[in-house]
Design an enzyme around this catalytic site. Structure first.
Site, PDB file in Angstrom:
ATOM      1  N   HIS A 154      -0.342   4.657  -0.047  1.00  0.00           N
ATOM      2  CA  HIS A 154      -1.118   5.920   0.517  1.00  0.00           C
ATOM      3  C   HIS A 154      -0.366   6.746   1.571  1.00  0.00           C
ATOM      4  O   HIS A 154      -0.389   5.864   2.672  1.00  0.00           O
ATOM      5  CB  HIS A 154      -2.481   5.440   0.768  1.00  0.00           C
ATOM      6  CG  HIS A 154      -3.255   5.216  -0.404  1.00  0.00           C
ATOM      7  ND1 HIS A 154      -3.542   3.542  -0.855  1.00  0.00           N
ATOM      8  CD2 HIS A 154      -4.103   5.948  -1.328  1.00  0.00           C
ATOM      9  CE1 HIS A 154      -4.204   3.573  -1.743  1.00  0.00           C
ATOM     10  NE2 HIS A 154      -4.645   4.750  -2.417  1.00  0.00           N
TER      11      HIS A 154
ATOM     12  N   ASP B 229       0.667  -1.208  -0.145  1.00  0.00           N
ATOM     13  CA  ASP B 229      -0.108   0.066  -0.052  1.00  0.00           C
ATOM     14  C   ASP B 229       0.869   1.208   0.035  1.00  0.00           C
ATOM     15  O   ASP B 229       1.754   1.300   0.835  1.00  0.00           O
ATOM     16  CB  ASP B 229      -0.977  -0.082   1.257  1.00  0.00           C
ATOM     17  CG  ASP B 229      -1.984   0.764   1.330  1.00  0.00           C
ATOM     18  OD1 ASP B 229      -1.987   1.916   0.586  1.00  0.00           O
ATOM     19  OD2 ASP B 229      -2.921   0.530   1.840  1.00  0.00           O
TER      20      ASP B 229
HETATM   21  C1  B12 Z   1      -4.595   9.913  -3.244  1.00  0.00           C
HETATM   22  C2  B12 Z   1      -5.298   8.560  -3.651  1.00  0.00           C
HETATM   23  C3  B12 Z   1      -4.220   7.589  -4.365  1.00  0.00           C
HETATM   24  C4  B12 Z   1      -2.769   7.973  -4.750  1.00  0.00           C
HETATM   25  C5  B12 Z   1      -2.091   7.819  -3.441  1.00  0.00           C
HETATM   26  C6  B12 Z   1      -0.890   9.122  -3.440  1.00  0.00           C
HETATM   27  C7  B12 Z   1       0.054   8.565  -2.309  1.00  0.00           C
HETATM   28  N1  B12 Z   1       1.387   8.318  -2.602  1.00  0.00           N
HETATM   29  O1  B12 Z   1      -0.445   9.083  -1.270  1.00  0.00           O
HETATM   30  C8  B12 Z   1      -2.573   6.969  -5.921  1.00  0.00           C
HETATM   31  C9  B12 Z   1      -2.947   7.574  -7.067  1.00  0.00           C
HETATM   32  C10 B12 Z   1      -1.148   6.535  -5.786  1.00  0.00           C
HETATM   33  C11 B12 Z   1      -3.425   5.869  -5.239  1.00  0.00           C
HETATM   34  C12 B12 Z   1      -3.451   4.638  -5.793  1.00  0.00           C
HETATM   35  C13 B12 Z   1      -4.488   3.599  -5.566  1.00  0.00           C
HETATM   36  N2  B12 Z   1      -5.568   3.806  -5.074  1.00  0.00           N
HETATM   37 CO1  B12 Z   1      -6.000   5.273  -4.065  1.00  0.00          CO
HETATM   38  N3  B12 Z   1      -6.742   6.907  -3.452  1.00  0.00           N
HETATM   39  C14 B12 Z   1      -6.443   8.225  -2.811  1.00  0.00           C
HETATM   40  C15 B12 Z   1      -7.337   8.908  -2.378  1.00  0.00           C
HETATM   41  C16 B12 Z   1      -8.009   9.746  -3.513  1.00  0.00           C
HETATM   42  C17 B12 Z   1      -6.976  10.018  -1.448  1.00  0.00           C
HETATM   43  C18 B12 Z   1      -6.266   9.291  -0.213  1.00  0.00           C
HETATM   44  C19 B12 Z   1      -5.622  10.294   0.627  1.00  0.00           C
HETATM   45  O2  B12 Z   1      -4.617  10.719   0.700  1.00  0.00           O
HETATM   46  N4  B12 Z   1      -6.703  10.811   1.747  1.00  0.00           N
HETATM   47  C20 B12 Z   1      -6.318  11.801   2.529  1.00  0.00           C
HETATM   48  C21 B12 Z   1      -5.684  11.230   3.914  1.00  0.00           C
HETATM   49  C22 B12 Z   1      -5.796  12.266   4.931  1.00  0.00           C
HETATM   50  O3  B12 Z   1      -6.681  10.349   4.441  1.00  0.00           O
HETATM   51  P1  B12 Z   1      -6.630   8.714   4.653  1.00  0.00           P
HETATM   52  O4  B12 Z   1      -5.755   8.196   3.833  1.00  0.00           O
HETATM   53  O5  B12 Z   1      -7.914   8.143   4.591  1.00  0.00           O
HETATM   54  O6  B12 Z   1      -5.920   8.573   6.135  1.00  0.00           O
HETATM   55  C23 B12 Z   1      -6.869   8.894   7.276  1.00  0.00           C
HETATM   56  C24 B12 Z   1      -7.831   7.985   7.784  1.00  0.00           C
HETATM   57  O7  B12 Z   1      -7.997   7.010   6.970  1.00  0.00           O
HETATM   58  C25 B12 Z   1      -7.123   7.636   9.148  1.00  0.00           C
HETATM   59  N5  B12 Z   1      -6.526   6.288   9.246  1.00  0.00           N
HETATM   60  C26 B12 Z   1      -5.564   6.004   8.262  1.00  0.00           C
HETATM   61  N6  B12 Z   1      -4.999   4.786   8.774  1.00  0.00           N
HETATM   62  C27 B12 Z   1      -5.586   4.565  10.317  1.00  0.00           C
HETATM   63  C28 B12 Z   1      -5.207   3.798  11.099  1.00  0.00           C
HETATM   64  C29 B12 Z   1      -6.010   3.893  12.237  1.00  0.00           C
HETATM   65  C30 B12 Z   1      -5.728   2.882  13.504  1.00  0.00           C
HETATM   66  C31 B12 Z   1      -6.900   5.051  12.617  1.00  0.00           C
HETATM   67  C32 B12 Z   1      -7.656   5.029  13.706  1.00  0.00           C
HETATM   68  C33 B12 Z   1      -7.169   5.707  11.543  1.00  0.00           C
HETATM   69  C34 B12 Z   1      -6.527   5.670  10.440  1.00  0.00           C
HETATM   70  O8  B12 Z   1      -6.429   8.464   9.383  1.00  0.00           O
HETATM   71  C35 B12 Z   1      -5.798   9.336   8.646  1.00  0.00           C
HETATM   72  C36 B12 Z   1      -5.616  10.681   8.835  1.00  0.00           C
HETATM   73  O9  B12 Z   1      -6.821  11.233   9.403  1.00  0.00           O
HETATM   74  C37 B12 Z   1      -8.332   7.941  -1.858  1.00  0.00           C
HETATM   75  C38 B12 Z   1      -9.893   8.203  -1.716  1.00  0.00           C
HETATM   76  C39 B12 Z   1     -10.161   9.078  -0.739  1.00  0.00           C
HETATM   77  N7  B12 Z   1     -10.830  10.070  -0.722  1.00  0.00           N
HETATM   78  O10 B12 Z   1      -9.800   8.953   0.512  1.00  0.00           O
HETATM   79  C40 B12 Z   1      -8.242   6.770  -2.800  1.00  0.00           C
HETATM   80  C41 B12 Z   1      -8.250   5.378  -2.287  1.00  0.00           C
HETATM   81  C42 B12 Z   1      -7.740   5.056  -0.971  1.00  0.00           C
HETATM   82  N8  B12 Z   1      -7.612   4.545  -3.384  1.00  0.00           N
HETATM   83  C43 B12 Z   1      -8.201   3.543  -3.576  1.00  0.00           C
HETATM   84  C44 B12 Z   1      -7.568   2.497  -4.262  1.00  0.00           C
HETATM   85  C45 B12 Z   1      -8.388   1.481  -4.946  1.00  0.00           C
HETATM   86  C46 B12 Z   1      -6.086   2.677  -5.167  1.00  0.00           C
HETATM   87  C47 B12 Z   1      -5.703   1.842  -6.217  1.00  0.00           C
HETATM   88  C48 B12 Z   1      -5.632   0.386  -5.877  1.00  0.00           C
HETATM   89  C49 B12 Z   1      -6.214   1.918  -7.405  1.00  0.00           C
HETATM   90  C50 B12 Z   1      -5.568   1.070  -8.540  1.00  0.00           C
HETATM   91  N9  B12 Z   1      -6.629   0.391  -8.833  1.00  0.00           N
HETATM   92  O11 B12 Z   1      -4.616   1.232  -8.995  1.00  0.00           O
HETATM   93  C51 B12 Z   1      -3.983   2.265  -6.097  1.00  0.00           C
HETATM   94  C52 B12 Z   1      -3.472   1.739  -4.849  1.00  0.00           C
HETATM   95  C53 B12 Z   1      -1.991   1.727  -4.871  1.00  0.00           C
HETATM   96  C54 B12 Z   1      -1.182   1.312  -3.978  1.00  0.00           C
HETATM   97  N10 B12 Z   1      -0.503   0.294  -4.154  1.00  0.00           N
HETATM   98  O12 B12 Z   1      -1.288   1.454  -2.822  1.00  0.00           O
HETATM   99  C55 B12 Z   1      -9.289   3.219  -3.032  1.00  0.00           C
HETATM  100  C56 B12 Z   1      -9.365   2.279  -1.900  1.00  0.00           C
HETATM  101  C57 B12 Z   1     -10.726   1.347  -1.954  1.00  0.00           C
HETATM  102  C58 B12 Z   1     -10.805   0.380  -0.740  1.00  0.00           C
HETATM  103  N11 B12 Z   1     -10.219   0.274   0.337  1.00  0.00           N
HETATM  104  O13 B12 Z   1     -11.763  -0.207  -0.792  1.00  0.00           O
HETATM  105  C59 B12 Z   1      -9.764   4.685  -2.533  1.00  0.00           C
HETATM  106  C60 B12 Z   1     -10.497   4.666  -1.123  1.00  0.00           C
HETATM  107  C61 B12 Z   1     -10.649   5.428  -3.611  1.00  0.00           C
HETATM  108  C62 B12 Z   1     -11.881   4.542  -3.919  1.00  0.00           C
HETATM  109  N12 B12 Z   1     -12.948   5.337  -3.155  1.00  0.00           N
HETATM  110  O14 B12 Z   1     -11.943   3.762  -4.364  1.00  0.00           O
HETATM  111  N13 B12 Z   1      -4.468   6.470  -4.646  1.00  0.00           N
END
Ligand code: B12
Lengths: 134, 460
Positions: free
Chosen positions: A14, A12
């Protein structure tokens, strides 16, 4: 100062959430060991042993979390940190599954706390404080 | 130009194989009942008489070496911490050393488990637990439990290296015959077999064969050098790898169905695909598994337990037999040999079930996981799909009128693509039952051993 190991498990990449978690927990005064993205179970465990951490906080965003997290508690036991707290959150499984079932599976795998999608790190701070006793 | 006599002191038979390096082949073989309960030399001398009779005159051998699985073989207890990790690692080390693993324990031992070590007459204990620098509390606890019990048997410690000194002093304090070796799992999922296996073999030769009354044979022969299953494993490895200019056959699977156990050996790289994610404890290149609940006589009831009610009904209907009755008869009368076509057919059916089930446990599994990135394959255990050669040994298979039917059960007969069984192998039998002997011979003339093995494998 209590130590917490954080990172994103498996293949992963992200990275944004991970940075935010680091920032948030560091500001609260924890010693955060951030092993970053693309981390294996062993990376988490090794970092926890070296830093004498009390909590491993696993992030999984790409939906592959269940397979990535299997067997982690067993490895902790062999590694002498069988009692460590294990949290997991992010988007731990693919798509929209009934979260109570997902949670149950992770609890059975030995995780102490399991968070659904949409729960940011801020919403978990109380749990951390409770568990680590601060 | 040398003549060698290679002996297997088996649980029922003492088997002799005579090799002449000049003709480059086996020139005689013979067997007789093993007499370890009274005096092992009696059975040996009887077998030797038979051998001389077939040859026509006595022979002076340049070397006489033996392997042994008499008097219960090498009975071991494998102890570790977590089931999937150090327990599994310890178990694999014991099996690789040619032992029968009669007891397997995890986490903290309790007194009834320690008691079982006594009642099951375990020969050697392998105590593991904790990666290096990892958990040490559990192995210390278990070392104390075992030491306090005054078991009087050797204990090999192959756990967390950080407490080797403490473990040693626990052993010393209690006058335990303790031995410290490298951790069998120094890091998570890393398997480290060698030192522990060599120590077990060493103890087998120094202590165990003495205790079992086997050592006394060394006044008649040069030496007992290996437990029989380890001799077979060595032969298989040589057969697969080749030696110097003498090529091997490549990766092989060897199947041995006996009265009490079904043994499988696979000599192969654990995985050949780049597109899979491998999970779990590292797999050995030369792997042996032993199924103590699958056998033709002593363990025949285990076959029954592995079947569902529906399966039993199906078999009875299809074959026109009462499988429960047949199995129970064989379990009571362990010396039974098939007297007619029907009995032979039932024996074959039982052998097929043993082989099918044993391979189910030996071969790895593939899991398909749907992820947002598409399908991902996870492999646990060994991938045997492209194994080219499956060899059968042991009486049941060698003497069967249709060994191919039995050996074919190693393959994917039920088309379960998630089991990594051999797909399209060729089948051979070790028709002269010489694998053990060639394992012995390989210790001092590997090229000759390899040539003879290749010559005596018969395709079926
Ligand atoms: C930017 C992004 C990408 C970028 C990442 C760039 C990078 N290096 O960071 C790129 C384009 C590379 C990417 C790729 C992929 N992505 Co993407 N990506 C996103 C996106 C749009 C935003 C993620 C982000 O940065 N969010 C902002 C941060 C702040 O939030 P966060 O990551 O969720 O983290 C917060 C919370 O989740 C939480 N949290 C996280 N971990 C933990 C742990 C604990 C214990 C707790 C309490 C809380 C917590 O706290 C964090 C901070 O507040 C999301 C959609 C979305 N809106 O979330 C999809 C998303 C995460 N991606 C997704 C997918 C499918 C992929 C790919 C598989 C796409 C593909 N087919 O190639 C690839 C996977 C690549 C890989 N090997 O990881 C899906 C995941 C679906 C799922 N899990 O069912 C999402 C949800 C989009 C969607 N709705 O389909 N992605």
């Amino acid at each position: 100062m209590k130590s917490i190991v954080i990172g994103v498990i498996g293949a992963d990449v992200h990275a944004v959430g991970n940075k935010i978690i680091d920032y948030t927990l560091s500001n609260l005064g924890y010693n955060v060991i951030n092993i970053g993205v693309l981390s294996s179970q062993e990376d988490f465990i090794n970092a926890a042993i070296e830093s004498d951490a009390e909590l491993i906080l696993v992030s999984s965003l790409y939906g592959h979390g269940e397979i990535d997290c299997r067997g982690m508690r067993q490895k902790c036991i062999e590694s002498g940190i069988g009692d460590i707290f294990l949290y997991v959150g992010g988007n731990i499984v693919v798509g929209k599954q009934d979260f109570s079932e997902v949670k149950q599976r992770f609890l059975q795998m030995g995780f102490n706390r399991v968070y659904p999608p949409g729960i940011s790190i801020d919403m978990a701070i109380n749990d951390i404080k409770n568990d680590l006793g601060e | 130009m040398a003549k060698y006599l290679l002996i297997d002191f088996g649980s029922t038979f003492t088997k002799l194989t005579a090799v002449d390096s000049e003709i480059g082949d086996i020139f005689a073989s013979a067997n007789h009942f093993t007499t370890v309960d009274t005096d092992i030399t009696i059975g040996y001398k009887n077998a030797l008489d038979h051998l001389y009779k077939t040859i026509g005159h006595p022979v002076v051998f340049d070397r006489v070496v033996a392997c042994s699985s008499a008097a219960g073989g090498l009975k071991m207890a494998a102890i570790g911490l977590v089931e999937e990790l150090t327990v599994e690692a310890a178990k694999r080390v014991c099996l690789g050393a040619g032992a029968k693993v009669d007891l397997v324990f995890s986490h903290h031992l309790n007194s009834s488990e320690v008691e079982l070590i006594k009642t099951k007459k375990i020969d050697i204990i392998l105590l593991a637990g904790g990666s290096d620098g990892g958990n040490s509390e559990c192995v210390l606890f278990n070392a104390k439990m075992l030491s306090n019990a005054n078991l009087g048997i050797p204990i090999v410690y192959g756990g967390n290296k950080s407490v080797q000194d403490e473990i040693k002093s626990i052993f010393d304090q209690h006058h335990v015959n303790g031995h410290i070796v490298d951790n069998v799992m120094p890091r998570i999922n890393q398997l480290n077999v060698k030192q522990a296996r060599d120590k077990i073999r060493d103890l087998f030769l120094k202590n165990i064969i003495e205790a079992k009354g086997i050592k006394k044979i060394e006044s008649e022969i040069d030496k007992v050098v290996l437990p029989t299953p380890e001799a077979v494993l060595k032969a298989c490895e040589l057969l697969a790898k080749g030696y110097m200019n003498e090529p091997g056959l490549g990766e092989v699977v060897v199947v041995d169905v006996g009265g009490a156990t079904t043994d499988l050996y696979s000599i192969s790289e654990p995985s050949k695909r780049g597109d899979v994610i491998i999970t779990g404890l590292e797999e050995p290149y030369a792997k042996r598994t032993v199924e103590g609940d699958l056998g033709m006589r002593y363990s025949a009831t285990g076959i029954l337990k592995a079947l569902t009610k529906e399966e039993i009904m199906m078999i009875n209907l299809e074959k026109g037999i009462d499988i429960e009755k047949e199995i129970n008869e064989r379990n009571i009368n362990v010396g039974m040999l098939p007297q007619n076509q029907k009995e032979e057919l039932i024996d074959r059916l039982l052998a097929e079930m043993c082989v099918y089930k044993a391979m189910n446990r030996h071969a790895g599994k593939m899991e398909e996981i749907y992820t947002p990135m598409g399908m991902v394959h996870h492999q646990t255990g060994k991938d045997l799909t492209d194994i080219d050669i499956v060899i059968g040994t042991g009486g049941v298979i060698i003497k069967s009128t249709d060994p191919k039917q039995i050996l074919a059960k190693t393959t994917n007969v039920f088309r379960n693509d998630f089991e990594l069984r051999p797909r399209h192998p060729k089948f051979f039998i070790d028709s002269t039952y010489s694998l053990y002997a060639m394992g012995l011979l390989s210790e001092f003339d590997p090229v000759l051993a390899l040539k003879i093995m290749k010559k005596h494998l018969t395709q079926v």
